[in-house]
Design a protein around this motif. Structure first.
Motif, mmCIF file in Angstrom:
data_model
loop_
_atom_site.group_PDB
_atom_site.id
_atom_site.type_symbol
_atom_site.label_atom_id
_atom_site.label_comp_id
_atom_site.label_asym_id
_atom_site.label_seq_id
_atom_site.Cartn_x
_atom_site.Cartn_y
_atom_site.Cartn_z
ATOM 1 N N LYS A 76 0.834 -1.202 0.000
ATOM 2 C CA LYS A 76 0.000 0.000 0.000
ATOM 3 C C LYS A 76 0.874 1.259 0.000
ATOM 4 O O LYS A 76 0.559 2.255 -0.667
ATOM 5 C CB LYS A 76 -0.924 0.020 1.223
ATOM 6 C CG LYS A 76 -2.064 -0.985 1.186
ATOM 7 C CD LYS A 76 -2.989 -0.762 2.378
ATOM 8 C CE LYS A 76 -4.183 -1.710 2.364
ATOM 9 N NZ LYS A 76 -5.090 -1.478 3.506
ATOM 10 N N ILE B 203 -10.172 3.523 9.368
ATOM 11 C CA ILE B 203 -9.713 2.396 8.555
ATOM 12 C C ILE B 203 -9.254 1.227 9.416
ATOM 13 O O ILE B 203 -9.640 0.084 9.197
ATOM 14 C CB ILE B 203 -8.552 2.818 7.625
ATOM 15 C CG1 ILE B 203 -8.873 4.138 6.917
ATOM 16 C CG2 ILE B 203 -8.246 1.712 6.622
ATOM 17 C CD1 ILE B 203 -10.050 4.096 5.989
ATOM 18 N N GLU C 264 -3.758 4.149 9.168
ATOM 19 C CA GLU C 264 -4.187 4.533 7.832
ATOM 20 C C GLU C 264 -5.271 5.615 7.935
ATOM 21 O O GLU C 264 -6.362 5.358 8.433
ATOM 22 C CB GLU C 264 -4.732 3.327 7.066
ATOM 23 C CG GLU C 264 -3.711 2.208 6.895
ATOM 24 C CD GLU C 264 -4.296 1.018 6.145
ATOM 25 O OE1 GLU C 264 -5.128 1.239 5.243
ATOM 26 O OE2 GLU C 264 -3.921 -0.126 6.467
ATOM 27 N N ARG D 270 -8.236 8.123 6.701
ATOM 28 C CA ARG D 270 -9.288 8.026 5.690
ATOM 29 C C ARG D 270 -9.081 9.041 4.574
ATOM 30 O O ARG D 270 -9.685 8.947 3.510
ATOM 31 C CB ARG D 270 -10.657 8.227 6.330
ATOM 32 C CG ARG D 270 -10.892 9.626 6.868
ATOM 33 C CD ARG D 270 -12.312 9.775 7.351
ATOM 34 N NE ARG D 270 -12.564 11.106 7.889
ATOM 35 C CZ ARG D 270 -13.743 11.519 8.302
ATOM 36 N NH1 ARG D 270 -14.764 10.695 8.248
ATOM 37 N NH2 ARG D 270 -13.908 12.729 8.765
ATOM 38 N N GLU D 271 -8.203 10.038 4.812
ATOM 39 C CA GLU D 271 -7.894 11.007 3.766
ATOM 40 C C GLU D 271 -7.086 10.382 2.632
ATOM 41 O O GLU D 271 -7.014 10.934 1.535
ATOM 42 C CB GLU D 271 -7.111 12.192 4.350
ATOM 43 C CG GLU D 271 -7.916 13.114 5.234
ATOM 44 C CD GLU D 271 -8.121 12.602 6.655
ATOM 45 O OE1 GLU D 271 -8.815 13.263 7.435
ATOM 46 O OE2 GLU D 271 -7.570 11.521 6.989
ATOM 47 N N PHE E 237 -7.017 6.597 2.266
ATOM 48 C CA PHE E 237 -7.475 5.242 1.965
ATOM 49 C C PHE E 237 -8.994 5.158 2.047
ATOM 50 O O PHE E 237 -9.634 5.881 2.807
ATOM 51 C CB PHE E 237 -6.849 4.226 2.933
ATOM 52 C CG PHE E 237 -5.355 4.188 2.875
ATOM 53 C CD1 PHE E 237 -4.701 3.446 1.902
ATOM 54 C CD2 PHE E 237 -4.591 4.913 3.786
ATOM 55 C CE1 PHE E 237 -3.322 3.422 1.845
ATOM 56 C CE2 PHE E 237 -3.215 4.895 3.740
ATOM 57 C CZ PHE E 237 -2.576 4.152 2.755
ATOM 58 N N LYS E 238 -9.551 4.256 1.262
ATOM 59 C CA LYS E 238 -10.984 4.053 1.235
ATOM 60 C C LYS E 238 -11.415 3.266 2.468
ATOM 61 O O LYS E 238 -10.763 2.301 2.862
ATOM 62 C CB LYS E 238 -11.381 3.293 -0.038
ATOM 63 C CG LYS E 238 -12.876 3.093 -0.213
ATOM 64 C CD LYS E 238 -13.168 2.352 -1.517
ATOM 65 C CE LYS E 238 -14.670 2.145 -1.690
ATOM 66 N NZ LYS E 238 -14.976 1.397 -2.942
ATOM 67 N N VAL E 239 -12.519 3.685 3.069
ATOM 68 C CA VAL E 239 -13.057 2.973 4.224
ATOM 69 C C VAL E 239 -13.488 1.576 3.773
ATOM 70 O O VAL E 239 -14.247 1.442 2.806
ATOM 71 C CB VAL E 239 -14.258 3.717 4.836
ATOM 72 C CG1 VAL E 239 -14.846 2.934 5.996
ATOM 73 C CG2 VAL E 239 -13.844 5.109 5.279
ATOM 74 N N GLU F 242 -15.289 -1.986 3.144
ATOM 75 C CA GLU F 242 -16.703 -2.337 3.103
ATOM 76 C C GLU F 242 -17.165 -2.950 4.408
ATOM 77 O O GLU F 242 -18.299 -2.770 4.837
ATOM 78 C CB GLU F 242 -16.965 -3.318 1.951
ATOM 79 C CG GLU F 242 -16.801 -2.700 0.579
ATOM 80 C CD GLU F 242 -17.785 -1.570 0.330
ATOM 81 O OE1 GLU F 242 -18.924 -1.663 0.842
ATOM 82 O OE2 GLU F 242 -17.423 -0.599 -0.346
ATOM 83 N N LYS G 177 -18.278 -0.290 6.657
ATOM 84 C CA LYS G 177 -19.575 0.235 6.262
ATOM 85 C C LYS G 177 -20.692 -0.733 6.616
ATOM 86 O O LYS G 177 -21.778 -0.345 7.013
ATOM 87 C CB LYS G 177 -19.578 0.498 4.753
ATOM 88 C CG LYS G 177 -18.615 1.593 4.319
ATOM 89 C CD LYS G 177 -18.665 1.771 2.815
ATOM 90 C CE LYS G 177 -17.690 2.865 2.359
ATOM 91 N NZ LYS G 177 -17.705 3.016 0.884
#
Length: 416
Positions: free
Chosen positions: A241, A304, A329, A331-332, A334-336, A338, A341
């Motif tokens: 990453k 994250i 990590e 969130r600015e 990396f994508k949260v 799933e 969510k």
């Protein structure tokens, strides 16, 4: 029956107000004392010694303030900043004492622990303060090892926020040979060397590869710095990453692991706000994370990942370094996931649309407004951390809610 409706409505309003009580925010000793110029020197040295931060992060505290004249007597001794910190730490009690409580001491006296005693630098019973309520309202304060010195006398209450913070003026500086003993200056902290010795070599190498970022960390060493360094296994797992980030993204990620303030393990456990980092821009809420405690376990939570502190690498005021088991990590960058969510509660199923009523003259009703959608931006880390701050007012909120509910019940019963 109709006369009960106004009372019922008022009770419901009280219940709603109790449910929306504001969350208590931490006190600010510097701001409070700035309103009292006679304590400007005392206030200044609370900041210089970093004791102001210690006071602000505690939920219950009493500060024994000394005016500028009394501070002049202390400064005339030409103590080092580290020794001066120990002396002033005697004037910070880890319990709440308002003026009223001082005159209601059980048996007329009590012993209170000071921040100096709880710091670990005070041997034996030194650092404890004897408080005595004498006749005619006189109250005195004296250290356990005063060595024959006269006690300080309570002068007045400066500020009280029960049972959060109390600032009391005393006549003179508290005397303690142990607190005034010379303190050897600690060796300067070498960030990358300390990390490399304690299992964070990979992260140290990442900092060394970005000298501009490393300089940001080093610029905060004297004023206060806390670093959370991921261990070597965590960095290895995160390497793919990291390689995909832009140069600016890598710099922000590294700075995200530094906090421009000193946090001892105890301060982390009592922290009630989200941590701003070296990557945070100005006063915005970006690049924050919150601290959680469960017994002796301390975790850092972003949107994250949740990382756990596994060991203390350095704890040397004004600097601290902790090893953690994951790379933090933001969130600015990396994508949260799933899975995060999916953990959020699903929106309630929509209620069936009511059947349209028929009018005698065949007129149609307008359709009801469409309810707002459930989608909202994710909460900020400092909003998550407000759970800790809310604990200081949660009991009051629950009491008011219960009282309002009881009023509602009484109103209903009275009309039955």
């Amino acid at each position: 029956m109709q006369r009960a409706f106004p009372l019922l409505a008022a009770s419901l309003l009280l219940l709603a107000a109790a449910a929306t009580l504001p969350v208590a925010r931490g006190h600010n000793i510097t701001k409070i004392l700035a309103q009292h110029p006679e304590f400007s020197t005392f206030n200044h040295y609370l900041s210089v010694t970093h004791l102001a931060n210690e006071i602000n992060r505690r939920l219950t505290i009493t500060v024994l303030a000394v005016d500028n004249s009394g501070m002049g007597d202390l400064l005339a001794k030409h103590l080092s900043i580290l020794t001066l910190r120990n002396v002033l730490a005697l004037h910070i009690l880890t319990d709440y004492y308002g003026a009223k409580k001082l005159h209601q001491l059980t048996g007329g006296s009590t012993i209170s622990s000071s921040v100096f005693q709880s710091s670990g630098h005070a041997p034996g019973t030194t650092g404890y303060i004897n408080i005595t309520d004498h006749r005619r309202g006189k109250v005195t304060f004296i250290t356990e090892d005063a060595g024959g010195a006269a006690p300080a006398v309570f002068v007045k209450s400066v500020k009280e926020i029960p049972y959060n913070i109390s600032i009391l003026q005393i006549s003179t500086i508290l005397t303690s040979p142990e607190a005034e003993a010379p303190v050897a200056a600690p060796a300067p902290v070498n960030l990358t060397e300390a990390m490399s010795r304690k299992g964070c070599k990979a992260f140290a190498d990442m900092l060394l590869a970005r000298r501009d970022v490393l300089q940001t960390f080093q610029d905060n060493l004297d004023s206060g710095l806390t670093v959370f360094c991921p261990d070597d296994d965590a960095v290895t797992a995160f390497a793919p990453k990291y390689k995909n980030l832009t140069a600016e993204g890598k710099a922000s990620l590294l700075r995200f692991h530094g906090v421009p303030a000193y946090y001892s393990p105890q301060l982390l456990k009592t922290n009630a706000a989200a941590l701003s980092t070296l990557a945070t821009s100005g006063h915005s809420k970006n690049f924050h994370y919150s601290v959680r405690t469960d017994g002796d376990s301390i975790t850092l939570k972003t949107h994250i990942v949740t990382a756990t502190i596994t060991s203390t690498v350095v704890d040397q005021d004004p600097d601290a370094i902790y090893a953690i088991d994951k790379v933090l990590e933001p969130r600015e960058l990396f994508k949260v996931p799933e899975v995060v969510k999916a953990d959020a509660p699903a929106p309630a199923p929509a209620a069936p649309a009511p059947k349209k009523a028929k009018h005698a003259h065949g007129a149609k009703h307008a359709s009801p407004p469409t309810p707002a959608g459930p989608d909202e931006a994710p909460a900020d880390a400092d909003e998550e951390a407000s759970d800790n701050a809310a604990s200081s007012v949660g009991a009051a909120g629950r009491w008011l809610t219960t009282a309002a509910a009881a009023t509602v019940a009484a109103a209903v019963i009275s009309v039955l």
